[in-house]
Write an enzyme that holds these catalytic residues in place. Structure first.
Site, PDB file in Angstrom:
ATOM      1  N   ASN A   1      53.358  20.752  25.726  1.00 41.61           N
ATOM      2  CA  ASN A   1      53.809  19.248  26.121  1.00 41.61           C
ATOM      3  C   ASN A   1      54.703  18.656  25.109  1.00 41.61           C
ATOM      4  OD1 ASN A   1      51.232  19.115  25.057  1.00 41.61           O
ATOM      5  ND2 ASN A   1      50.904  17.148  26.173  1.00 41.61           N
ATOM      6  N   ILE A   2      55.678  18.088  25.452  1.00 39.57           N
ATOM      7  CA  ILE A   2      56.596  17.132  24.539  1.00 39.57           C
ATOM      8  C   ILE A   2      56.817  15.774  24.851  1.00 39.57           C
ATOM      9  CG2 ILE A   2      58.884  17.170  23.253  1.00 39.57           C
ATOM     10  CD1 ILE A   2      58.902  20.345  24.126  1.00 39.57           C
ATOM     11  N   GLU A   3      56.159  14.914  24.092  1.00 33.93           N
ATOM     12  CA  GLU A   3      56.160  13.798  24.705  1.00 33.93           C
ATOM     13  C   GLU A   3      57.649  12.776  24.182  1.00 33.93           C
ATOM     14  OE1 GLU A   3      52.332  11.782  23.832  1.00 33.93           O
ATOM     15  OE2 GLU A   3      51.390  12.888  25.592  1.00 33.93           O
TER      16      GLU A   3
ATOM     17  N   CYS B   1      55.650  18.490  30.639  1.00 36.83           N
ATOM     18  CA  CYS B   1      54.440  18.986  30.602  1.00 36.83           C
ATOM     19  C   CYS B   1      54.600  20.346  30.011  1.00 36.83           C
ATOM     20  CB  CYS B   1      53.904  19.154  31.877  1.00 36.83           C
ATOM     21  SG  CYS B   1      53.140  17.387  32.692  1.00 36.83           S
TER      22      CYS B   1
ATOM     23  N   GLU C   1      53.178  23.107  31.113  1.00 33.69           N
ATOM     24  CA  GLU C   1      53.633  24.131  32.429  1.00 33.69           C
ATOM     25  C   GLU C   1      54.984  24.309  32.516  1.00 33.69           C
ATOM     26  OE1 GLU C   1      51.574  21.696  32.272  1.00 33.69           O
ATOM     27  OE2 GLU C   1      49.839  21.985  33.536  1.00 33.69           O
TER      28      GLU C   1
ATOM     29  N   CYS D   1      49.570  18.897  36.623  1.00 33.51           N
ATOM     30  CA  CYS D   1      49.647  17.719  37.382  1.00 33.51           C
ATOM     31  C   CYS D   1      50.291  17.905  38.724  1.00 33.51           C
ATOM     32  CB  CYS D   1      50.556  16.878  36.443  1.00 33.51           C
ATOM     33  SG  CYS D   1      52.275  17.159  36.364  1.00 33.51           S
TER      34      CYS D   1
ATOM     35  N   CYS E   1      54.086  19.425  38.315  1.00 37.94           N
ATOM     36  CA  CYS E   1      54.139  20.818  37.631  1.00 37.94           C
ATOM     37  C   CYS E   1      53.666  21.808  38.833  1.00 37.94           C
ATOM     38  CB  CYS E   1      53.227  21.081  36.565  1.00 37.94           C
ATOM     39  SG  CYS E   1      53.705  20.399  35.039  1.00 37.94           S
TER      40      CYS E   1
HETATM   41  N1  THU Z   1      50.224  16.995  30.530  1.00 40.69           N
HETATM   42  C1  THU Z   1      50.825  18.365  30.659  1.00 40.69           C
HETATM   43  O1  THU Z   1      51.182  18.853  29.798  1.00 40.69           O
HETATM   44  N2  THU Z   1      50.402  19.102  31.755  1.00 40.69           N
HETATM   45  C2  THU Z   1      49.646  18.656  32.735  1.00 40.69           C
HETATM   46  O2  THU Z   1      49.564  19.361  33.810  1.00 40.69           O
HETATM   47  C3  THU Z   1      49.083  17.327  32.787  1.00 40.69           C
HETATM   48  C4  THU Z   1      49.704  16.236  31.566  1.00 40.69           C
HETATM   49  C5  THU Z   1      50.644  16.224  29.268  1.00 40.69           C
HETATM   50  C6  THU Z   1      51.871  15.299  29.499  1.00 40.69           C
HETATM   51  C7  THU Z   1      51.293  14.161  28.519  1.00 40.69           C
HETATM   52  O3  THU Z   1      52.122  14.779  27.285  1.00 40.69           O
HETATM   53  C8  THU Z   1      49.842  14.424  28.315  1.00 40.69           C
HETATM   54  O4  THU Z   1      49.452  15.571  28.930  1.00 40.69           O
HETATM   55  C9  THU Z   1      49.009  13.228  28.896  1.00 40.69           C
HETATM   56  O5  THU Z   1      49.653  13.115  30.176  1.00 40.69           O
END
Ligand code: THU
Length: 127
Positions: free
Chosen positions: A42-44, A53, A55, A86, A89
């Protein structure tokens, strides 16, 4: 490649997660039907909606390299329990790997789901 190896790749990819806002790391590893693996984390972003996310990072990397056929996706996180993909995804996974397996690993345990178990009654193109 077996499930353990795919999980290992997802754990390695999770190390690259960029999570200054949530502190929650996720890693994913996607296996093509020809046996090649693509990983993602994941890259915010400070503009939260721009976050991606793990995935979808893995899926979009693979698709942008010309891959079209996938069999398994492993997902791990920094939580000490299994993390489910999520909703967004799940919809993306359903688009590109509708018949694949989703392998979730956390706290030493592995759970395996079909895509339709995680996204029943999905929106499709039969409208
Ligand atoms: N996140 C994912 O990478 N995959 C998911 O299926 C659920 C959420 C990440 C997004 C964000 O960076 C962090 O989790 C919190 O929501």
């Amino acid at each position: 490649m077996d499930n353990k190896q795919l999980i290992k790749l997802a754990l390695k990819a999770m190390e690259n997660a960029y999570v200054p806002y949530s502190g929650f790391k996720v890693g994913a590893a996607l296996l093509t039907s020809e046996g090649k693996a693509y990983t993602g984390c994941n890259i915010e972003n400070i503009s939260f909606g721009a976050t991606i996310c793990a995935e979808r990072t893995a899926m979009f990397k693979a698709i942008s390299e010309g891959e079209t056929s996938f069999v398994k996706l492993a997902v791990v996180s920094s939580a000490d329990k299994i993390t489910f993909p999520c909703g967004i995804c799940r919809q993306v996974i359903n688009e590109f790997m509708p018949n694949g397996e989703i392998i979730l690993y956390g706290n030493g345990k592995t759970e395996i789901y079909s895509v339709s178990e995680l996204l029943p009654h999905s929106f499709d193109n039969e409208f």
